[in-house]
Design a protein around this motif. Sequence first.
Motif, PDB file in Angstrom:
ATOM      1  N   TRP A  60       0.460  -1.406  -0.003  1.00 25.71           N
ATOM      2  CA  TRP A  60       0.023  -0.045  -0.317  1.00 25.71           C
ATOM      3  C   TRP A  60       0.794   1.782   0.063  1.00 25.71           C
ATOM      4  O   TRP A  60       0.222   2.499  -0.557  1.00 25.71           O
ATOM      5  CB  TRP A  60      -1.271  -0.195   0.847  1.00 25.71           C
ATOM      6  CG  TRP A  60      -2.478  -1.170   0.932  1.00 25.71           C
ATOM      7  CD1 TRP A  60      -2.732  -1.429   0.031  1.00 25.71           C
ATOM      8  CD2 TRP A  60      -3.038  -1.569   1.869  1.00 25.71           C
ATOM      9  NE1 TRP A  60      -3.353  -1.812   0.661  1.00 25.71           N
ATOM     10  CE2 TRP A  60      -3.784  -2.305   1.569  1.00 25.71           C
ATOM     11  CE3 TRP A  60      -2.460  -1.439   3.738  1.00 25.71           C
ATOM     12  CZ2 TRP A  60      -4.779  -3.243   2.441  1.00 25.71           C
ATOM     13  CZ3 TRP A  60      -3.435  -1.742   4.603  1.00 25.71           C
ATOM     14  CH2 TRP A  60      -4.247  -3.280   4.297  1.00 25.71           C
ATOM     15  N   HIS A  77     -10.071  13.623  -0.756  1.00 23.34           N
ATOM     16  CA  HIS A  77      -9.822  12.455  -1.710  1.00 23.34           C
ATOM     17  C   HIS A  77      -9.690  13.386  -3.189  1.00 23.34           C
ATOM     18  O   HIS A  77     -10.793  14.742  -2.903  1.00 23.34           O
ATOM     19  CB  HIS A  77     -10.682  11.889  -1.494  1.00 23.34           C
ATOM     20  CG  HIS A  77     -10.321  11.119  -0.624  1.00 23.34           C
ATOM     21  ND1 HIS A  77      -9.524   9.792  -0.620  1.00 23.34           N
ATOM     22  CD2 HIS A  77     -10.977  10.442   0.226  1.00 23.34           C
ATOM     23  CE1 HIS A  77      -9.345   8.970   0.471  1.00 23.34           C
ATOM     24  NE2 HIS A  77     -10.702   9.404   1.005  1.00 23.34           N
ATOM     25  N   SER A 194      -0.399   8.812   6.599  1.00 25.26           N
ATOM     26  CA  SER A 194      -0.485   9.138   5.352  1.00 25.26           C
ATOM     27  C   SER A 194      -0.699   9.558   4.194  1.00 25.26           C
ATOM     28  O   SER A 194      -0.654   9.336   2.755  1.00 25.26           O
ATOM     29  CB  SER A 194      -1.681  10.559   5.738  1.00 25.26           C
ATOM     30  OG  SER A 194      -2.557   9.848   6.820  1.00 25.26           O
ATOM     31  N   THR A 197       1.090   6.368   1.814  1.00 29.14           N
ATOM     32  CA  THR A 197      -0.172   5.686   1.585  1.00 29.14           C
ATOM     33  C   THR A 197      -0.558   6.836   0.586  1.00 29.14           C
ATOM     34  O   THR A 197      -1.877   6.524  -0.227  1.00 29.14           O
ATOM     35  CB  THR A 197      -1.254   5.426   2.368  1.00 29.14           C
ATOM     36  OG1 THR A 197      -1.188   6.420   3.224  1.00 29.14           O
ATOM     37  CG2 THR A 197      -0.332   3.702   3.093  1.00 29.14           C
ATOM     38  N   SER A 198      -0.199   8.082   0.291  1.00 26.42           N
ATOM     39  CA  SER A 198      -1.020   8.911  -0.563  1.00 26.42           C
ATOM     40  C   SER A 198      -2.368   9.115  -0.460  1.00 26.42           C
ATOM     41  O   SER A 198      -2.913   9.665  -1.043  1.00 26.42           O
ATOM     42  CB  SER A 198      -0.820   8.167  -2.129  1.00 26.42           C
ATOM     43  OG  SER A 198       0.734   8.234  -2.410  1.00 26.42           O
ATOM     44  N   ASN A 199      -2.970   9.491   1.216  1.00 24.08           N
ATOM     45  CA  ASN A 199      -4.103   9.601   1.967  1.00 24.08           C
ATOM     46  C   ASN A 199      -4.223  10.848   2.387  1.00 24.08           C
ATOM     47  O   ASN A 199      -2.806  11.345   3.384  1.00 24.08           O
ATOM     48  CB  ASN A 199      -4.211   8.389   2.612  1.00 24.08           C
ATOM     49  CG  ASN A 199      -5.967   8.281   3.267  1.00 24.08           C
ATOM     50  OD1 ASN A 199      -6.360   8.858   2.701  1.00 24.08           O
ATOM     51  ND2 ASN A 199      -5.991   7.733   4.050  1.00 24.08           N
ATOM     52  N   HIS A 201      -7.384  12.545   2.954  1.00 26.66           N
ATOM     53  CA  HIS A 201      -8.952  12.058   3.356  1.00 26.66           C
ATOM     54  C   HIS A 201      -8.682  13.019   4.619  1.00 26.66           C
ATOM     55  O   HIS A 201      -7.984  13.032   5.788  1.00 26.66           O
ATOM     56  CB  HIS A 201      -9.447  10.718   3.853  1.00 26.66           C
ATOM     57  CG  HIS A 201     -10.261  10.578   3.445  1.00 26.66           C
ATOM     58  ND1 HIS A 201     -11.331   9.807   4.136  1.00 26.66           N
ATOM     59  CD2 HIS A 201     -11.662  11.379   3.855  1.00 26.66           C
ATOM     60  CE1 HIS A 201     -12.980  10.214   4.062  1.00 26.66           C
ATOM     61  NE2 HIS A 201     -12.951  10.743   3.935  1.00 26.66           N
ATOM     62  N   HIS A 222      -6.698   5.254  10.605  1.00 27.18           N
ATOM     63  CA  HIS A 222      -6.584   4.929   8.944  1.00 27.18           C
ATOM     64  C   HIS A 222      -7.226   2.952   9.326  1.00 27.18           C
ATOM     65  O   HIS A 222      -6.094   2.687   9.996  1.00 27.18           O
ATOM     66  CB  HIS A 222      -5.295   4.485   7.994  1.00 27.18           C
ATOM     67  CG  HIS A 222      -4.851   5.731   8.544  1.00 27.18           C
ATOM     68  ND1 HIS A 222      -4.296   6.545   9.129  1.00 27.18           N
ATOM     69  CD2 HIS A 222      -4.419   6.970   7.149  1.00 27.18           C
ATOM     70  CE1 HIS A 222      -3.644   8.008   8.854  1.00 27.18           C
ATOM     71  NE2 HIS A 222      -3.775   8.176   7.449  1.00 27.18           N
TER      72      HIS A 222
END
Length: 290
Positions: A60, A77, A194, A197-199, A201, A222
């Motif tokens: 991931w 997002h 974050s 994981t390129s997140n 949100h 997460h």
Amino acid sequence: MVGESDAGIAALKSSIEGWHPTPTIEDDPLDPRQANRLAATLDLDGTYSAGDELPVPWQWVFFPDWPPTAALGADGHPEHGHFLPPIPHRRRMFAGSTMTVTRPLRLGGVTEKRSGVERLEIKHGRSGAMLFVTVRSEYRQDGDLCVTEDQTIVYRSDRSASRPYRRAEADLVTGDAPWSAEPAPEATTLFRYSALTSNSHRIHYDRPYVSDVEGYPDIVVHGPLLATYLADLARLRGRRQLREFTFRLTRPIFLGDRFRAEARPDGDTVTMRVVTGDGIEHVRATGRFG
């Protein structure tokens, strides 16, 4: 009640009518430095080098999806993404994954990831009509299939805060699982995970957004991070790599909640869960060692 349920399902069906995203293909060199960044974030000993096996679900932190900031929506997002359904006032929640390792991925090797929508399901839950999108990703090295993952994300259309969950109030009781750990992620842990994981949100870092828009009592840990704690617990205590790993997220955990990762081995298989309080389950998982 039935009428509202039918109307919500009909609205979701209408939103995704004609939505058939084509499969995608990406490449990544699986730089060992990225695995070492994750190990440091999780406070794990040891370093990774080219040629080492990559544990599941550490894939991931590779294949980054990093659109321009201007392309992000109000929730952090991407406003529009290849596998993001065209639902108005879209809310997103990770539901779970199933992974099978045919051959371990090796760090430092060019890896191909092929992804496509495996299935779409519309269901009605306590928060209304929900769309379950399962994307199958196949990871290949040297042309050989290594890892297959079916990842399911739940979407719902909701403009208002729903306040669906409360934080754990009871003290964490002592457990009897043969293998256990009590991770205590901090805000910096969530920030670093974050990034890895390129997140982006906002539920994982923006407290006013979390409470005022999403209706949660605090920043959300997460779901994939909780699953990683379980997989790592089994791998490190069992001293073997997982060749199968399936997990389902049932309840969120919030920053500051005390929780425990538990694993019960039985030969080549292991059952796992994340609990708070007097045994409230938040993640349920199974695995098989190679």
